[in-house]
Each structure stands twice: as structure tokens, then as C-alpha cells.
Design a protein around this motif. Sequence first.
Motif, short mmCIF file in Angstrom:
data_model
loop_
_atom_site.label_atom_id
_atom_site.label_comp_id
_atom_site.label_asym_id
_atom_site.label_seq_id
_atom_site.Cartn_x
_atom_site.Cartn_y
_atom_site.Cartn_z
N LEU A 109 -7.97 41.85 11.17
CA LEU A 109 -6.84 41.14 11.23
C LEU A 109 -5.60 41.69 10.58
O LEU A 109 -5.58 42.37 9.54
CB LEU A 109 -7.32 39.97 10.21
N ASN A 110 -4.41 41.25 11.04
CA ASN A 110 -3.04 41.78 10.39
C ASN A 110 -2.42 40.58 10.01
O ASN A 110 -1.91 39.69 10.85
CB ASN A 110 -2.13 42.34 11.61
N TYR A 111 -2.35 40.34 8.66
CA TYR A 111 -1.72 39.02 8.33
C TYR A 111 -0.22 39.22 8.36
O TYR A 111 0.15 39.82 7.32
CB TYR A 111 -2.20 38.76 6.63
N LEU A 112 0.61 38.61 9.26
CA LEU A 112 2.13 38.63 9.36
C LEU A 112 2.49 37.31 9.66
O LEU A 112 1.77 36.41 10.58
CB LEU A 112 2.10 39.58 10.30
N GLN A 113 3.56 37.05 9.12
CA GLN A 113 4.47 35.91 9.20
C GLN A 113 5.02 36.04 10.76
O GLN A 113 5.27 37.24 11.28
CB GLN A 113 5.52 35.49 8.18
N PRO A 114 5.52 35.10 11.54
CA PRO A 114 5.81 35.02 12.69
C PRO A 114 6.96 36.07 13.28
O PRO A 114 6.66 37.03 14.17
CB PRO A 114 6.56 33.69 12.86
N ALA A 115 8.07 36.25 12.36
CA ALA A 115 8.81 37.23 12.71
C ALA A 115 8.49 38.72 12.79
O ALA A 115 8.54 39.43 13.66
CB ALA A 115 10.15 37.10 11.76
N ASP A 116 7.60 38.86 11.79
CA ASP A 116 6.93 40.24 11.69
C ASP A 116 5.68 40.50 12.75
O ASP A 116 5.79 41.58 13.42
CB ASP A 116 6.22 40.56 10.50
N ALA A 117 5.10 39.43 13.03
CA ALA A 117 4.25 39.44 14.07
C ALA A 117 4.67 39.47 15.38
O ALA A 117 4.21 40.19 16.19
CB ALA A 117 3.31 38.13 14.19
N LEU A 147 14.51 37.41 16.38
CA LEU A 147 13.70 37.39 15.24
C LEU A 147 14.26 36.47 14.47
O LEU A 147 13.59 35.80 13.59
CB LEU A 147 13.87 38.89 14.35
N LEU A 148 15.50 36.13 14.34
CA LEU A 148 16.13 35.13 13.37
C LEU A 148 15.77 33.81 13.81
O LEU A 148 15.42 32.81 13.14
CB LEU A 148 18.02 35.38 13.54
N PRO A 149 15.86 33.31 15.27
CA PRO A 149 15.47 31.97 15.61
C PRO A 149 13.78 31.82 15.15
O PRO A 149 13.35 31.00 14.57
CB PRO A 149 15.73 31.90 17.09
N PHE A 150 13.05 32.86 15.54
CA PHE A 150 11.71 32.74 14.76
C PHE A 150 11.60 32.23 13.39
O PHE A 150 10.91 31.60 12.99
CB PHE A 150 11.05 34.00 15.36
N ALA A 151 12.37 33.09 12.74
CA ALA A 151 12.32 32.75 11.44
C ALA A 151 12.70 31.25 10.79
O ALA A 151 12.24 30.91 9.70
CB ALA A 151 13.21 33.81 10.56
N LEU A 152 13.77 30.96 11.71
CA LEU A 152 14.09 29.52 11.25
C LEU A 152 13.24 28.47 11.95
O LEU A 152 13.56 27.11 11.68
CB LEU A 152 15.73 29.44 11.62
N LEU A 153 12.46 28.55 12.85
CA LEU A 153 11.60 27.56 13.53
C LEU A 153 10.90 26.66 12.58
O LEU A 153 10.37 27.13 11.61
CB LEU A 153 11.02 28.05 14.70
N LEU A 154 10.64 25.41 13.15
CA LEU A 154 9.75 24.65 12.53
C LEU A 154 8.45 25.37 12.41
O LEU A 154 7.77 25.66 13.27
CB LEU A 154 9.32 23.33 13.05
N THR A 155 7.82 25.63 11.10
CA THR A 155 6.45 26.23 11.21
C THR A 155 5.59 25.38 10.19
O THR A 155 5.67 25.57 9.03
CB THR A 155 6.80 27.55 10.34
N ALA A 156 4.98 24.37 10.82
CA ALA A 156 4.28 23.55 10.02
C ALA A 156 3.02 24.07 9.20
O ALA A 156 2.34 23.38 8.89
CB ALA A 156 3.92 22.27 10.85
N CYS A 157 2.62 25.41 9.65
CA CYS A 157 1.51 25.77 9.05
C CYS A 157 1.39 27.02 8.52
O CYS A 157 0.40 27.53 7.97
CB CYS A 157 0.77 25.92 10.35
N GLY A 158 2.32 27.68 8.11
CA GLY A 158 2.25 28.98 7.90
C GLY A 158 2.41 29.65 6.52
O GLY A 158 1.93 28.97 5.60
N GLY A 159 2.86 30.75 6.12
CA GLY A 159 2.72 31.45 4.70
C GLY A 159 3.83 31.38 3.96
O GLY A 159 4.48 30.29 4.09
N ALA A 160 4.12 32.40 3.27
CA ALA A 160 5.19 32.25 2.10
C ALA A 160 6.55 31.98 2.70
O ALA A 160 6.98 32.42 3.83
CB ALA A 160 4.97 33.67 1.33
N SER A 161 7.42 31.34 1.81
CA SER A 161 8.75 31.12 2.11
C SER A 161 9.49 30.64 1.02
O SER A 161 9.00 30.60 -0.19
CB SER A 161 8.93 30.02 3.33
#
Length: 342
Positions: free
Chosen positions: A168-176, A10-24
Amino acid sequence: MRRRTLPGLLLPFALLLTACGGASSANTAGNTDGKGGVVLDIGDQRGGYEAILRASGELDDLDYRVTWSTFTSGPPLLEAVSARAVDLGGVGNTPPVFAAGSDSKIVVVGATHGSSAGEAIVVPEDSPLKKPAQLKGRSIAVAQGSSAHYQLVASLKSAGLRISDVKLNYLQPADALAAFSRGKVDAWAIWDPYTSQILRTAKARVLTTGEGVVNGLGFQVASPAALKDRKKSRAIGDLLIRLQRAQEWVFEHPEAWAKVWAKETGMPYEVALDAVKLTHGTRVPVAVDAAAIASEQQIADTFAELGLIPRRFSFEDYVDTRFNRDLPASSAAPRSYGKASS
């Protein structure tokens, strides 16, 4: 065993390059590699522009100073551009549409074209789903406003389905990732490097990819105020050229870049190398031309029709072509490492 590694992922997923996603959130840090009176504030994503420029040596010999603000996704980065908190930043093909649809103060000044193979809808390895048409009535995790969001819409349309035909389940990568791994959703619409990581670290397979349904474009987006400043505009032009050379370096040195990227993001080297060869290293700097604008207009119109952005607008109104130089057309074929490198 793979499922037991979930908490560590989960931590690496939260830190990865996310060129496209939602809130941060953003964190600002100074960079004193340059010299001179001009300061260019760049919105970055972990393992993004700064890492590429530094690894390729393109941060050497600047005649302006650069500061970096780090985001984990595109939409809040563009909020910062609109608020003049940063002068320039890089995002995927969908965040500019959502930003412009909200009448944000942004200008697209550069583009890249890469493979869409990393834009994927994945399902558990033992899922009965074999083709996209079978997603009807199924639950799908996706980051709202991301390139994966549009890829999902386009893939469903190609399969004869509408977005209303799925849950649809709107989830950011770590939660998804958590929802997907625990069987809480039937599928996950995702982008690389998440695609490469989920395929290596979980029992998952690709149901379909974005190849043939999405444009594979990414953009550099600037603040209108920065472009009106003659010195900052010149620095932006110089940085875009450096990014072009840095991308060439990535293609020529995939293993070296994968090591840097893995260290910057916390993902395993093997995952980083997969992602470099699948999508990240395939990018070609291209012109923001009529074809790119038309392709983005299609995305904008699609989300407007779905009621997911507040208004219809002309994407061309948010484009400045002064930095196109002699770059190839936006339809230029992405780079390929060939079968030997796959």
C-alpha cells in the motif's frame, strides 16, 4: 500527449469534490442568502452542497442563515464537526467509521445511496494485470480512510487476497495521480470524479469496481451540540429536505449540473458529465435504517480487525434517525441514466 497534460491536471484534482479522502485544510466564508437569527455552519467540499443547493435554487427563501467551511475531504470535515466548528457536513461511507473509531463527537443524520461503479481500481492501459487476484505483491496507491480504502480491502477479499498481500502507498489524489502516471505504482484505488477524469485524461483502464462489494452509501453528519439546539435541529431538518430536492434536480438536469460542477472544481465539462451519469447523479436520499447501520458496522469491524482504527464500537451509537421521514430504504436502487446516456 495525455501524459504531458499531467502538471495541468494536478490542480483540478486537488480541488475536486472528495467525499472520502484524507488530510486537508478548511476555509470559512459567510453566506448571507438567508435571514433570521439562526446560523447553520455547514462543512462543505468544493463543488458540493453549496453548489448543488445554489444551482437548484434551494438556497432561496431560507429563514435561517448559512455559513460554509470548505474542506477537500471527509476526515478533516468530521474533525471540525466533532470540534463544533461546523454543525453539519456530507461525507462518504468510510470517514464516519474512522471518526467514530476515534471516539469523535459526531452523529449520522442522513444518507444517500448511489452507484458504486465509480469506486474503482485502475491500472495503466498496457498493464499485464487483468483481474484483481493478480494484484498480489503489487503496489497500490490509495487514500487512507477513504471509501476507496474500504473498496480496495473488499475487492482484495473477493479475489482471495488480504491487504497484507499487496504493497500500500497511502497517497492523496494529486500525489497518487503523479505516482500512477509515472509508473511508480501498479494500480490506484480511486473514486469518482477521479475515476472519470483518469479514464479520460490518462492511459488507464478499470481493473475492477466497487459494484457488489461496497454499499454505495454517503452520509450527512451533524454535531451533537447542534442537534441539542432546537432551532438548529429544525434548520438541519429543513436543509436535509432541500438537499433531497436538490439531488432530484441534479438527476433531472445532468448537463446543467455538470456545467456548474465543472466551473466549481476546474475539471473539464466532459469529465464532470461522465461522473454525474456514472455516480454523482445516481444518488437517492435514503433512510438511515437498520440495513445501513449493519453495512457500516461491517466496515467498522473490518478496519478494527486490520488495526486501522483504535477500537471496536457500535455504529448504531452514532446514528440519529429523527430525520428519516418517509425516505426509501437504504437498499433502494440507485438512479440510472440508461445506455443512451452512458
